[in-house]
Design a protein around this motif. Sequence first.
Motif, PDB file in Angstrom:
ATOM      1  N   VAL A 228      10.169 -14.073  -5.300  1.00 20.53           N
ATOM      2  CA  VAL A 228       9.727 -13.079  -6.250  1.00 20.53           C
ATOM      3  C   VAL A 228       9.204 -11.631  -5.622  1.00 20.53           C
ATOM      4  CG1 VAL A 228       8.373 -12.655  -8.261  1.00 20.53           C
ATOM      5  CG2 VAL A 228       9.251 -14.887  -7.763  1.00 20.53           C
ATOM      6  N   PHE A 229       8.259 -12.127  -4.785  1.00 21.48           N
ATOM      7  CA  PHE A 229       7.550 -11.099  -3.786  1.00 21.48           C
ATOM      8  C   PHE A 229       8.813 -10.094  -3.049  1.00 21.48           C
ATOM      9  CE2 PHE A 229       5.676  -9.320   0.225  1.00 21.48           C
ATOM     10  CZ  PHE A 229       4.587  -8.713  -0.474  1.00 21.48           C
ATOM     11  N   THR A 230       9.551 -10.832  -2.329  1.00 20.18           N
ATOM     12  CA  THR A 230      10.686  -9.943  -1.750  1.00 20.18           C
ATOM     13  C   THR A 230      11.479  -9.256  -2.394  1.00 20.18           C
ATOM     14  OG1 THR A 230      12.007 -11.883  -1.438  1.00 20.18           O
ATOM     15  CG2 THR A 230      10.576 -11.799   0.633  1.00 20.18           C
ATOM     16  N   ALA A 231      11.687  -9.600  -3.367  1.00 21.44           N
ATOM     17  CA  ALA A 231      12.729  -9.014  -4.477  1.00 21.44           C
ATOM     18  C   ALA A 231      12.169  -8.022  -4.978  1.00 21.44           C
ATOM     19  CB  ALA A 231      13.148  -9.903  -5.817  1.00 21.44           C
ATOM     20  N   MET A 232      10.714  -7.745  -5.074  1.00 17.82           N
ATOM     21  CA  MET A 232       9.929  -6.424  -5.330  1.00 17.82           C
ATOM     22  C   MET A 232      10.485  -5.183  -4.852  1.00 17.82           C
ATOM     23  SD  MET A 232       6.275  -7.652  -6.559  1.00 17.82           S
ATOM     24  CE  MET A 232       5.949  -9.401  -7.071  1.00 17.82           C
ATOM     25  N   PHE A 233      11.047  -5.546  -3.418  1.00 19.02           N
ATOM     26  CA  PHE A 233      11.088  -4.302  -2.306  1.00 19.02           C
ATOM     27  C   PHE A 233      12.676  -4.162  -2.297  1.00 19.02           C
ATOM     28  CE2 PHE A 233       7.217  -6.130  -1.395  1.00 19.02           C
ATOM     29  CZ  PHE A 233       6.405  -4.809  -1.463  1.00 19.02           C
ATOM     30  N   LEU A 234      13.564  -4.813  -3.076  1.00 14.83           N
ATOM     31  CA  LEU A 234      14.704  -4.660  -3.249  1.00 14.83           C
ATOM     32  C   LEU A 234      15.637  -3.886  -4.204  1.00 14.83           C
ATOM     33  CD1 LEU A 234      15.811  -8.387  -2.058  1.00 14.83           C
ATOM     34  CD2 LEU A 234      15.522  -6.474  -0.562  1.00 14.83           C
ATOM     35  N   HIS A 235      16.515  -3.023  -3.815  1.00 15.89           N
ATOM     36  CA  HIS A 235      17.050  -2.163  -4.791  1.00 15.89           C
ATOM     37  C   HIS A 235      18.575  -1.976  -4.690  1.00 15.89           C
ATOM     38  CE1 HIS A 235      12.901  -1.011  -5.223  1.00 15.89           C
ATOM     39  NE2 HIS A 235      13.104  -0.638  -6.313  1.00 15.89           N
ATOM     40  N   GLY A 236      19.144  -1.941  -5.722  1.00 17.03           N
ATOM     41  CA  GLY A 236      20.918  -1.970  -5.696  1.00 17.03           C
ATOM     42  C   GLY A 236      21.465  -0.633  -5.540  1.00 17.03           C
ATOM     43  N   SER A 237      20.907   0.421  -5.601  1.00 16.45           N
ATOM     44  CA  SER A 237      21.430   1.525  -5.571  1.00 16.45           C
ATOM     45  C   SER A 237      20.251   2.757  -5.405  1.00 16.45           C
ATOM     46  CB  SER A 237      22.208   2.059  -6.745  1.00 16.45           C
ATOM     47  OG  SER A 237      21.409   2.223  -8.041  1.00 16.45           O
ATOM     48  N   TRP A 238      20.613   3.994  -4.701  1.00 16.64           N
ATOM     49  CA  TRP A 238      19.819   5.207  -4.805  1.00 16.64           C
ATOM     50  C   TRP A 238      19.216   5.373  -5.905  1.00 16.64           C
ATOM     51  CZ3 TRP A 238      17.440   6.852  -0.594  1.00 16.64           C
ATOM     52  CH2 TRP A 238      18.176   6.679   0.563  1.00 16.64           C
ATOM     53  N   LEU A 239      19.898   5.426  -7.107  1.00 16.56           N
ATOM     54  CA  LEU A 239      19.376   5.882  -8.502  1.00 16.56           C
ATOM     55  C   LEU A 239      18.260   4.817  -8.645  1.00 16.56           C
ATOM     56  CD1 LEU A 239      19.623   7.682 -10.945  1.00 16.56           C
ATOM     57  CD2 LEU A 239      21.237   6.179 -11.996  1.00 16.56           C
ATOM     58  N   HIS A 240      18.631   3.812  -8.697  1.00 12.85           N
ATOM     59  CA  HIS A 240      17.546   2.382  -8.813  1.00 12.85           C
ATOM     60  C   HIS A 240      16.244   2.667  -8.172  1.00 12.85           C
ATOM     61  CE1 HIS A 240      16.740  -2.437  -8.922  1.00 12.85           C
ATOM     62  NE2 HIS A 240      16.175  -1.481  -9.960  1.00 12.85           N
TER      63      HIS A 240
ATOM     64  N   LEU B 220      15.216   5.576  -6.524  1.00 11.28           N
ATOM     65  CA  LEU B 220      14.297   6.852  -6.767  1.00 11.28           C
ATOM     66  C   LEU B 220      14.065   6.733  -7.951  1.00 11.28           C
ATOM     67  CD1 LEU B 220      16.981   9.417  -5.125  1.00 11.28           C
ATOM     68  CD2 LEU B 220      14.786   8.554  -4.131  1.00 11.28           C
ATOM     69  N   GLY B 221      14.596   6.383  -9.207  1.00 14.88           N
ATOM     70  CA  GLY B 221      13.874   6.217 -10.192  1.00 14.88           C
ATOM     71  C   GLY B 221      12.488   5.348 -10.284  1.00 14.88           C
ATOM     72  N   ASN B 222      12.481   4.251  -9.733  1.00 16.18           N
ATOM     73  CA  ASN B 222      11.174   3.524  -9.680  1.00 16.18           C
ATOM     74  C   ASN B 222      10.231   4.154  -8.887  1.00 16.18           C
ATOM     75  OD1 ASN B 222      12.101   1.264 -11.344  1.00 16.18           O
ATOM     76  ND2 ASN B 222      12.879  -0.111  -9.402  1.00 16.18           N
ATOM     77  N   MET B 223      10.607   4.714  -7.690  1.00 15.07           N
ATOM     78  CA  MET B 223       9.677   5.488  -6.927  1.00 15.07           C
ATOM     79  C   MET B 223       9.026   6.504  -7.534  1.00 15.07           C
ATOM     80  SD  MET B 223       9.440   3.590  -4.398  1.00 15.07           S
ATOM     81  CE  MET B 223       9.779   2.109  -5.585  1.00 15.07           C
TER      82      MET B 223
END
Length: 272
Positions: A103-115, A117-120
């Motif tokens: 669960v912790f490591t998954a918080m730092f994974l993203h599937g795309s640049w859009l995913h 940049l939107g979160n950040m």
Amino acid sequence: MVIPVHDVNPVRRTPYVTYALIAANVLVFLYTPGIAGSVAGDSALSQLCHLHAFLDHYAAVPQELIHHQLPRMAPTGEVGAGPRGAGCVVGPPSYDKSPPLSVFTAMFLHGSWLHLLGNMLFLLIFGNNIEDRMGHVRFTLFYVACGYAAGYGFALLNDTSTDPLIGASGAIAGVLGAYLVLYPKARVWVLVPFLVFLPLRLPAWIVLGFWFVLQAVYSSGSGVSTAGTVAYSAHVVGFLAGMLLAWPLRPGTPPPPEPRRLLWGRQARHSW
């Protein structure tokens, strides 16, 4: 959907944790095998196999979290040939996976640049004020707690799913929930798509309240054909967790400064 670009809510201290989280998310994304493979010029299938193996190891899987049913076979990251042609090689995992840690490591994974940049963008705009109010250590614990609440909340609602859950959205949703509780009257500059992007300055309770309602509607399956690949229910749980954890801090939170009103593009000297 409105796009926030800036809030009128200055901070008293440098948000080191917020900046560190953004940097960590970007670095992890750049070093995710599928992304690195695309830069190196590997084939699309090779990238896909490496990405599947990486996510199988580090992403959170609802079935694993709730039932602790770890897979006996997993992608190895290699490409092989079978009766139906080329594909990803599957074999016994060469690692021992810890579902709670995933669960912790998954918080730092993203599937795309859009995913990513939107979160950040959301974390940068709203995270600094929550860190400023809570302090660096408490904000770090708060962020992780909201991420875990979102991850396990989604898993409880989808306990038979074997699809990997990735992204910082759940933790960031907690930040948005805390912001709504602590700074509901803060003004937020947003871009509203209406033929062109119109800049508007709206109260945070409108911007974040509208965002939460959309997530709640989408999580119920309304307004979208399917839930798709977006874990809307994780956003809802994370948002509510953030509200709950931030509520005790509400009485001592100083209000944001009253923004000066704009009159025909110039600063008005008198309020009206």
